[in-house]
Scaffold this motif. Structure first.
Motif, PDB file in Angstrom:
ATOM      1  N   GLU A 100       1.304  -0.757   0.161  1.00 59.05           N
ATOM      2  CA  GLU A 100       0.067   0.178  -0.252  1.00 59.05           C
ATOM      3  C   GLU A 100       0.928   1.293  -0.134  1.00 59.05           C
ATOM      4  OE1 GLU A 100      -4.099   1.958   2.798  1.00 59.05           O
ATOM      5  OE2 GLU A 100      -2.144   0.570   4.031  1.00 59.05           O
ATOM      6  N   LEU A 101       2.355   1.491   0.409  1.00 56.54           N
ATOM      7  CA  LEU A 101       3.236   2.095   0.759  1.00 56.54           C
ATOM      8  C   LEU A 101       3.520   2.979  -1.124  1.00 56.54           C
ATOM      9  CD1 LEU A 101       4.855   1.746   4.377  1.00 56.54           C
ATOM     10  CD2 LEU A 101       2.467   3.456   3.744  1.00 56.54           C
ATOM     11  N   GLN A 102       3.756   1.665  -1.082  1.00 58.69           N
ATOM     12  CA  GLN A 102       4.063   1.863  -2.554  1.00 58.69           C
ATOM     13  C   GLN A 102       3.522   2.725  -3.445  1.00 58.69           C
ATOM     14  OE1 GLN A 102       5.648  -2.373  -3.862  1.00 58.69           O
ATOM     15  NE2 GLN A 102       7.571  -2.189  -2.580  1.00 58.69           N
ATOM     16  N   GLN A 103       1.919   1.892  -3.114  1.00 54.38           N
ATOM     17  CA  GLN A 103       0.819   2.967  -4.019  1.00 54.38           C
ATOM     18  C   GLN A 103       0.221   4.262  -3.880  1.00 54.38           C
ATOM     19  OE1 GLN A 103      -2.295   0.254  -4.322  1.00 54.38           O
ATOM     20  NE2 GLN A 103      -1.133  -1.530  -5.030  1.00 54.38           N
ATOM     21  N   GLY A 104       1.757   4.937  -3.002  1.00 56.38           N
ATOM     22  CA  GLY A 104       1.015   6.519  -2.251  1.00 56.38           C
ATOM     23  C   GLY A 104       0.354   6.429  -0.988  1.00 56.38           C
ATOM     24  N   THR A 105      -0.165   5.740  -0.146  1.00 60.32           N
ATOM     25  CA  THR A 105      -1.112   5.906   0.353  1.00 60.32           C
ATOM     26  C   THR A 105      -0.630   4.970   2.425  1.00 60.32           C
ATOM     27  OG1 THR A 105      -2.691   5.811  -1.129  1.00 60.32           O
ATOM     28  CG2 THR A 105      -3.867   5.001   1.270  1.00 60.32           C
ATOM     29  N   PRO A 112      -1.668  10.160   3.155  1.00 58.12           N
ATOM     30  CA  PRO A 112      -0.269  10.261   1.957  1.00 58.12           C
ATOM     31  C   PRO A 112       1.157   9.430   2.603  1.00 58.12           C
ATOM     32  CG  PRO A 112      -1.992  12.556   1.881  1.00 58.12           C
ATOM     33  CD  PRO A 112      -1.979  11.725   3.705  1.00 58.12           C
ATOM     34  N   ALA A 113       1.172   8.141   1.638  1.00 62.82           N
ATOM     35  CA  ALA A 113       2.847   7.607   2.472  1.00 62.82           C
ATOM     36  C   ALA A 113       3.751   8.659   2.889  1.00 62.82           C
ATOM     37  CB  ALA A 113       2.682   7.053   0.977  1.00 62.82           C
TER      38      ALA A 113
END
Length: 125
Positions: free
Chosen positions: A28-33, A91-92
């Motif tokens: 999920e962090l890699q997707q920006g959230t 947001p990440a």
């Protein structure tokens, strides 16, 4: 039990739930959230509420302006206790600046329960 026009009767003694804070996943962090979840298990009665506090890593300031949602209490039929969950989305890039997040369970005038997750203790941070 519910009587007539909706009068509810809770039978049982007050039980403080157990809190667990789950960090966001690496994917999920890699997707920006970043979505964090707070689980409150085995509490009674059903009117405990959950809230979040986010501590910035660079200062002692806190913020609660991120998107939050909480579920109503779900009754566990086996033991007659309730469970709840709450999510916090940010947001990440903001997650990477967080020092810690705290989930707080409150009910009336009782002393709040708190569980804190420090970002630097998370393997995917």
């Amino acid at each position: 039990f519910t009587f007539g026009g909706g009068t509810r009767l809770d039978v049982g003694s007050d039980t403080r739930p157990t809190l667990t804070v789950l960090p966001p996943s690496r994917e999920e962090l890699q997707q920006g959230t970043a979505t964090l979840m707070c689980l409150a298990n085995k509490g009674f009665p059903s009117d405990w509420s959950l809230s979040w506090r986010v501590e910035d890593s660079s200062s002692s300031s806190s913020s609660s302006s991120w998107e939050q949602s909480s579920s109503p209490g779900v009754l566990q039929k086996l033991d007659g206790l309730y469970s709840w969950s709450s999510t916090l989305r940010l947001p990440a890039d903001q997650w990477r600046k967080v020092g810690s997040v705290t989930c707080e369970a409150t009910r009336g005038s009782q002393t709040p329960l708190r569980e804190t997750l420090r970002r630097d203790q998370c393997s995917q941070s």
